[in-house]
Design a protein around this motif. Structure first.
Motif, PDB file in Angstrom:
ATOM      1  N   LYS A 173       0.765  -1.152   0.161  1.00  0.00           N
ATOM      2  CA  LYS A 173      -0.121   0.008  -0.135  1.00  0.00           C
ATOM      3  C   LYS A 173       0.762   1.361  -0.003  1.00  0.00           C
ATOM      4  CE  LYS A 173      -3.982   2.042   2.214  1.00  0.00           C
ATOM      5  NZ  LYS A 173      -5.013   1.898   3.412  1.00  0.00           N
ATOM      6  N   TYR A 174       1.908   1.266   0.815  1.00  0.00           N
ATOM      7  CA  TYR A 174       2.695   2.619   1.070  1.00  0.00           C
ATOM      8  C   TYR A 174       4.184   2.542   0.545  1.00  0.00           C
ATOM      9  CZ  TYR A 174      -0.997   3.292   4.353  1.00  0.00           C
ATOM     10  OH  TYR A 174      -2.216   3.222   5.010  1.00  0.00           O
ATOM     11  N   GLY A 175       4.600   1.281   0.018  1.00  0.00           N
ATOM     12  CA  GLY A 175       5.943   1.189  -0.290  1.00  0.00           C
ATOM     13  C   GLY A 175       6.949   0.981   0.815  1.00  0.00           C
ATOM     14  N   GLU A 176       6.500   1.021   1.749  1.00  0.00           N
ATOM     15  CA  GLU A 176       7.407   0.774   2.941  1.00  0.00           C
ATOM     16  C   GLU A 176       6.387   0.385   4.219  1.00  0.00           C
ATOM     17  OE1 GLU A 176       9.529   4.017   4.771  1.00  0.00           O
ATOM     18  OE2 GLU A 176       7.631   5.202   4.560  1.00  0.00           O
ATOM     19  N   CYS A 177       7.212  -0.307   5.220  1.00  0.00           N
ATOM     20  CA  CYS A 177       6.397  -0.608   6.510  1.00  0.00           C
ATOM     21  C   CYS A 177       7.353  -0.181   7.681  1.00  0.00           C
ATOM     22  CB  CYS A 177       6.054  -2.004   6.930  1.00  0.00           C
ATOM     23  SG  CYS A 177       5.114  -2.300   8.163  1.00  0.00           S
ATOM     24  N   VAL A 178       7.014   0.976   8.308  1.00  0.00           N
ATOM     25  CA  VAL A 178       7.796   1.754   9.387  1.00  0.00           C
ATOM     26  C   VAL A 178       7.427   0.896  10.609  1.00  0.00           C
ATOM     27  CG1 VAL A 178       7.942   3.758  10.743  1.00  0.00           C
ATOM     28  CG2 VAL A 178       7.674   3.881   8.121  1.00  0.00           C
ATOM     29  N   GLY A 179       6.295   0.465  10.865  1.00  0.00           N
ATOM     30  CA  GLY A 179       5.823  -0.095  12.215  1.00  0.00           C
ATOM     31  C   GLY A 179       6.303  -1.561  12.158  1.00  0.00           C
ATOM     32  N   ILE A 180       7.057  -2.139  11.596  1.00  0.00           N
ATOM     33  CA  ILE A 180       7.714  -3.483  11.730  1.00  0.00           C
ATOM     34  C   ILE A 180       8.867  -3.771  11.062  1.00  0.00           C
ATOM     35  CG2 ILE A 180       7.249  -5.840  11.335  1.00  0.00           C
ATOM     36  CD1 ILE A 180       4.182  -5.279  11.184  1.00  0.00           C
ATOM     37  N   SER A 181       9.926  -4.387  11.881  1.00  0.00           N
ATOM     38  CA  SER A 181      11.219  -4.874  11.172  1.00  0.00           C
ATOM     39  C   SER A 181      11.327  -6.330  11.459  1.00  0.00           C
ATOM     40  CB  SER A 181      12.380  -3.870  11.643  1.00  0.00           C
ATOM     41  OG  SER A 181      12.208  -2.799  11.047  1.00  0.00           O
ATOM     42  N   PHE A 182      11.979  -7.090  10.604  1.00  0.00           N
ATOM     43  CA  PHE A 182      12.218  -8.396  11.037  1.00  0.00           C
ATOM     44  C   PHE A 182      13.732  -8.653  11.535  1.00  0.00           C
ATOM     45  CE2 PHE A 182       8.554  -8.488   8.193  1.00  0.00           C
ATOM     46  CZ  PHE A 182       7.636  -9.431   8.922  1.00  0.00           C
ATOM     47  N   VAL A 183      13.826  -9.303  12.493  1.00  0.00           N
ATOM     48  CA  VAL A 183      15.187  -9.338  13.002  1.00  0.00           C
ATOM     49  C   VAL A 183      15.544 -10.737  13.508  1.00  0.00           C
ATOM     50  CG1 VAL A 183      15.387  -6.984  13.974  1.00  0.00           C
ATOM     51  CG2 VAL A 183      14.773  -8.858  15.436  1.00  0.00           C
ATOM     52  N   TYR A 184      16.841 -11.110  13.471  1.00  0.00           N
ATOM     53  CA  TYR A 184      17.208 -12.396  14.133  1.00  0.00           C
ATOM     54  C   TYR A 184      17.870 -12.213  15.178  1.00  0.00           C
ATOM     55  CZ  TYR A 184      16.395 -14.872   9.957  1.00  0.00           C
ATOM     56  OH  TYR A 184      15.750 -15.407   8.512  1.00  0.00           O
ATOM     57  N   ILE A 185      17.376 -13.060  16.407  1.00  0.00           N
ATOM     58  CA  ILE A 185      17.928 -13.149  17.743  1.00  0.00           C
ATOM     59  C   ILE A 185      18.332 -14.259  18.025  1.00  0.00           C
ATOM     60  CG2 ILE A 185      17.569 -12.401  20.017  1.00  0.00           C
ATOM     61  CD1 ILE A 185      15.693 -10.347  18.880  1.00  0.00           C
ATOM     62  N   LYS A 186      19.321 -14.721  18.538  1.00  0.00           N
ATOM     63  CA  LYS A 186      19.766 -16.027  18.725  1.00  0.00           C
ATOM     64  C   LYS A 186      19.606 -17.060  17.734  1.00  0.00           C
ATOM     65  CE  LYS A 186      18.481 -17.428  22.759  1.00  0.00           C
ATOM     66  NZ  LYS A 186      17.824 -17.832  24.429  1.00  0.00           N
ATOM     67  N   GLY A 187      19.882 -16.555  16.464  1.00  0.00           N
ATOM     68  CA  GLY A 187      19.386 -17.210  15.141  1.00  0.00           C
ATOM     69  C   GLY A 187      18.051 -17.706  14.862  1.00  0.00           C
ATOM     70  N   ASN A 188      17.086 -17.093  15.508  1.00  0.00           N
ATOM     71  CA  ASN A 188      15.619 -17.148  15.182  1.00  0.00           C
ATOM     72  C   ASN A 188      14.958 -15.873  14.832  1.00  0.00           C
ATOM     73  OD1 ASN A 188      15.334 -19.924  16.139  1.00  0.00           O
ATOM     74  ND2 ASN A 188      15.607 -18.988  18.367  1.00  0.00           N
ATOM     75  N   LYS A 189      14.331 -15.912  13.522  1.00  0.00           N
ATOM     76  CA  LYS A 189      13.626 -14.941  13.057  1.00  0.00           C
ATOM     77  C   LYS A 189      12.621 -14.185  14.221  1.00  0.00           C
ATOM     78  CE  LYS A 189      11.788 -12.898   8.768  1.00  0.00           C
ATOM     79  NZ  LYS A 189      11.212 -13.806   7.573  1.00  0.00           N
ATOM     80  N   ASN A 190      12.421 -12.811  14.147  1.00  0.00           N
ATOM     81  CA  ASN A 190      11.585 -12.522  15.187  1.00  0.00           C
ATOM     82  C   ASN A 190      11.275 -11.025  14.541  1.00  0.00           C
ATOM     83  OD1 ASN A 190      11.845 -13.673  18.191  1.00  0.00           O
ATOM     84  ND2 ASN A 190      13.584 -14.049  17.328  1.00  0.00           N
ATOM     85  N   VAL A 191      10.187 -10.508  15.153  1.00  0.00           N
ATOM     86  CA  VAL A 191       9.910  -8.911  14.769  1.00  0.00           C
ATOM     87  C   VAL A 191      10.125  -8.042  15.657  1.00  0.00           C
ATOM     88  CG1 VAL A 191       7.725  -8.072  13.914  1.00  0.00           C
ATOM     89  CG2 VAL A 191       7.823 -10.613  13.595  1.00  0.00           C
ATOM     90  N   ALA A 192      10.673  -6.927  15.494  1.00  0.00           N
ATOM     91  CA  ALA A 192      10.779  -5.651  16.283  1.00  0.00           C
ATOM     92  C   ALA A 192       9.358  -4.811  15.978  1.00  0.00           C
ATOM     93  CB  ALA A 192      11.900  -4.929  15.733  1.00  0.00           C
ATOM     94  N   LEU A 193       8.490  -4.679  16.972  1.00  0.00           N
ATOM     95  CA  LEU A 193       7.290  -4.057  16.527  1.00  0.00           C
ATOM     96  C   LEU A 193       7.409  -2.567  16.909  1.00  0.00           C
ATOM     97  CD1 LEU A 193       4.851  -6.823  18.095  1.00  0.00           C
ATOM     98  CD2 LEU A 193       5.318  -6.403  15.737  1.00  0.00           C
ATOM     99  N   LEU A 194       7.695  -1.810  16.302  1.00  0.00           N
ATOM    100  CA  LEU A 194       7.927  -0.361  16.473  1.00  0.00           C
ATOM    101  C   LEU A 194       6.454   0.382  16.603  1.00  0.00           C
ATOM    102  CD1 LEU A 194      10.607  -1.170  14.065  1.00  0.00           C
ATOM    103  CD2 LEU A 194      10.807   1.124  14.982  1.00  0.00           C
TER     104      LEU A 194
END
Length: 165
Positions: A77-98
């Protein structure tokens, strides 16, 4: 292991004291704890982005599938997503919920997120730290202009925190 307040650093992962949630009643934010065979597990951990005397705490979630759909919809919809980033923590994919970030002072930081049996902090890689920090700065900048990009009333919470001082 509890941290010494003077050792708190930005760009690390922390747990927030229950006292904060009791006092500021952030119903939108996950503040639950679970117990397993390893003892109490604090959830969620928060990534700390510092701005002045305030730490903008960004919750980390393991619910990747749930947030991939939200992320993809926003990008479409917007060409980006400011509210969410995907990150790896201890080898696992997680979500940073800005979109759920909250302002906190050091008073409400319970402890640093470390590897079990060591004092080594669990971290996010530098490239993702830069991405998350840029998104957090954007959200705070917009919030200061009364543009709401979070589910939490971050400017109201920030004002209340400053009144405590």
């Amino acid at each position: 292991m509890y941290i010494q307040r003077e050792n708190m650093e930005e760009n690390k992962l922390y747990f927030i004291k229950k006292e904060y949630f009791d006092k500021y009643d952030c119903n939108e934010i996950s503040k639950d704890k679970e117990t397993n065979e390893q003892g109490e597990h604090n959830r969620p951990c928060y990534y700390a982005f510092k701005d002045g005397e305030i730490y903008w705490m960004i919750p980390i979630s393991s619910q990747v599938k749930k947030y991939e759909a939200v992320y993809n919809k926003s990008v479409k919809k917007y060409g980006e997503c400011v509210g969410i980033s995907f990150v790896y923590i201890k080898g696992n994919k997680n979500v940073a919920l800005l979109q759920n970030m909250i302002p906190v002072t050091e008073k409400y930081i319970e402890k640093l997120y470390t590897y079990v049996g060591t004092k080594d902090p669990i971290e996010i890689n530098n490239k993702k730290k830069k991405e998350i920090n840029a998104k957090a700065r954007k959200i705070v900048r917009f919030a200061r202009k009364n543009v709401k990009m979070t589910f939490t009333p971050i400017m109201d919470l920030e004002k209340r925190l400053y009144k405590e001082k």
